[in-house]
Design a protein around this motif. Structure first.
Motif, PDB file in Angstrom:
ATOM      1  N   THR A  22      -0.647   6.959   9.674  1.00 24.52           N
ATOM      2  CA  THR A  22      -1.214   7.667   8.537  1.00 24.52           C
ATOM      3  C   THR A  22      -0.365   7.491   7.292  1.00 24.52           C
ATOM      4  O   THR A  22      -0.898   7.256   6.195  1.00 24.52           O
TER       5      THR A  22
ATOM      6  N   SER B 182      -1.011   4.117   5.990  1.00 26.36           N
ATOM      7  CA  SER B 182      -2.393   4.017   5.521  1.00 26.36           C
ATOM      8  C   SER B 182      -2.602   4.697   4.176  1.00 26.36           C
ATOM      9  O   SER B 182      -3.330   4.190   3.321  1.00 26.36           O
TER      10      SER B 182
ATOM     11  N   ILE C  78      -1.649   2.616   1.336  1.00 28.44           N
ATOM     12  CA  ILE C  78      -2.570   1.494   1.120  1.00 28.44           C
ATOM     13  C   ILE C  78      -3.882   1.985   0.516  1.00 28.44           C
ATOM     14  O   ILE C  78      -4.368   1.422  -0.470  1.00 28.44           O
ATOM     15  N   ILE C  79      -4.473   3.031   1.091  1.00 27.79           N
ATOM     16  CA  ILE C  79      -5.833   3.434   0.714  1.00 27.79           C
ATOM     17  C   ILE C  79      -5.895   4.225  -0.586  1.00 27.79           C
ATOM     18  O   ILE C  79      -6.862   4.109  -1.339  1.00 27.79           O
TER      19      ILE C  79
ATOM     20  N   ILE D 135      -6.292   2.053  -3.652  1.00 28.61           N
ATOM     21  CA  ILE D 135      -7.614   1.420  -3.630  1.00 28.61           C
ATOM     22  C   ILE D 135      -8.681   2.393  -4.120  1.00 28.61           C
ATOM     23  O   ILE D 135      -9.612   2.011  -4.827  1.00 28.61           O
ATOM     24  N   LEU D 136      -8.523   3.679  -3.754  1.00 25.88           N
ATOM     25  CA  LEU D 136      -9.483   4.705  -4.155  1.00 25.88           C
ATOM     26  C   LEU D 136      -9.188   5.293  -5.533  1.00 25.88           C
ATOM     27  O   LEU D 136      -9.917   6.154  -6.008  1.00 25.88           O
TER      28      LEU D 136
ATOM     29  N   ASN E  13      -0.663   8.040  -5.982  1.00 20.28           N
ATOM     30  CA  ASN E  13       0.113   7.933  -4.756  1.00 20.28           C
ATOM     31  C   ASN E  13       1.447   8.658  -4.937  1.00 20.28           C
ATOM     32  O   ASN E  13       2.390   8.121  -5.479  1.00 20.28           O
TER      33      ASN E  13
END
Length: 67
Positions: free
Chosen positions: A22, A25, A28-29, A32-33, A37
């Motif tokens: 997690t 992840s 990374i995610i 992208i969204l 971060n």
């Protein structure tokens, strides 16, 4: 059949692996969204989800061991 202690250990190992998956992840995610971060928030969110996962895994394992 597993003992309660074995069920707990299995859940903890499973969730520990999930914790690290997690954390990686989220790094990374979120970009992208388009989500900011923030490592501190990522850790808090991951700890919260990890706690829920430990409870879920333990109680589901105990439920199915009784069947």
């Amino acid at each position: 059949m597993q003992t309660k202690k074995q069920s707990l250990i299995e859940s903890l190992v499973n969730v520990t692996v999930g914790f690290f998956i997690t954390m990686i992840s989220l790094h990374i995610i979120f970009p992208i969204l388009g989500i900011e971060n923030d490592s501190g928030k990522n850790v808090i969110l991951t700890i919260y989800l990890t706690f829920l996962s430990i409870l879920r895994n333990y109680f589901l394992r105990r439920y199915f061991n009784q069947k």
